[in-house]
Write a protein that holds these residues in place. Sequence first.
Motif, PDB file in Angstrom:
ATOM      1  N   SER A 105       0.820  -1.220   0.000  1.00  0.00           N
ATOM      2  CA  SER A 105       0.000   0.000   0.000  1.00  0.00           C
ATOM      3  C   SER A 105       0.851   1.266   0.000  1.00  0.00           C
ATOM      4  N   ASN A 106       2.085   1.188   0.509  1.00  0.00           N
ATOM      5  CA  ASN A 106       2.968   2.363   0.472  1.00  0.00           C
ATOM      6  C   ASN A 106       3.309   2.750  -0.969  1.00  0.00           C
ATOM      7  N   VAL A 107       3.533   1.745  -1.798  1.00  0.00           N
ATOM      8  CA  VAL A 107       3.839   1.995  -3.208  1.00  0.00           C
ATOM      9  C   VAL A 107       2.608   2.612  -3.891  1.00  0.00           C
ATOM     10  N   SER A 133       3.084 -10.578  -3.992  1.00  0.00           N
ATOM     11  CA  SER A 133       3.912 -11.392  -4.893  1.00  0.00           C
ATOM     12  C   SER A 133       4.579 -10.550  -5.990  1.00  0.00           C
ATOM     13  N   VAL A 134       4.138  -9.293  -6.125  1.00  0.00           N
ATOM     14  CA  VAL A 134       4.754  -8.398  -7.109  1.00  0.00           C
ATOM     15  C   VAL A 134       6.145  -8.010  -6.591  1.00  0.00           C
ATOM     16  N   PRO A 135       7.165  -8.113  -7.437  1.00  0.00           N
ATOM     17  CA  PRO A 135       8.518  -7.751  -6.989  1.00  0.00           C
ATOM     18  C   PRO A 135       8.584  -6.296  -6.517  1.00  0.00           C
ATOM     19  N   GLN A 136       9.381  -6.068  -5.472  1.00  0.00           N
ATOM     20  CA  GLN A 136       9.568  -4.710  -4.975  1.00  0.00           C
ATOM     21  C   GLN A 136      10.480  -3.943  -5.927  1.00  0.00           C
ATOM     22  N   SER A 137      10.523  -2.625  -5.748  1.00  0.00           N
ATOM     23  CA  SER A 137      11.346  -1.791  -6.611  1.00  0.00           C
ATOM     24  C   SER A 137      12.805  -2.137  -6.516  1.00  0.00           C
TER      25      SER A 137
END
Length: 137
Positions: A105-107, A133-137
Motif C-alpha cells: 500500500s505504500n507503493v 507477490s509483485v517484486p519490490q522496486s
Amino acid sequence: MSRKNKILAIVPAMVLGFGLAIPAVAQETSAGSGVPASTSTHQAGENTESAAQNAYQGAVTAVDDTTITAAVKTNLAVAPDMRSGQIHVTTTAGVVTLEGRVHDSNVASRAVAIAKDASGVRSVTNELQVDPSVPQS
C-alpha cells in the motif's frame, strides 16, 4: 363595364394572387413546424458552430489528457522507489486513473501522490491492487 363584370374580373385576379402567395408562405416555414425557414437556418448555423466548438474543446482536452498521462508516466518512471512498468496510467478530462498491481500500500500511496503532483491533474482514481507477490522496486 358593369359592376357584375368588374367583380368577375377581380375574382380571378384575387385567386391568382392567392395562388402565387401560398408557395411564398410555404417556403418561409419549415416542413409543417410553423417555424420560419430563416429561423431554422439560423438555428442550424448555431448548431454547427456549437458542434465545431465542442469538437475543438474535445481535441484540446484530448491533447491535455495525453500531456498529463505522459507527465505522470515520466514522473513514475524517474521515481527511485517505483516500478512504474506495473502501473498503467490513463487520463480523461484531467482525471488520472492508476491501474495495475503493486507490492504494498505504500507503493500505491506514493504512486497516487506522484500522479496528483503532475500539472493539470484534477483528481486521481486509485485502482491499484496490492499484491505481495509483485517484486519490490
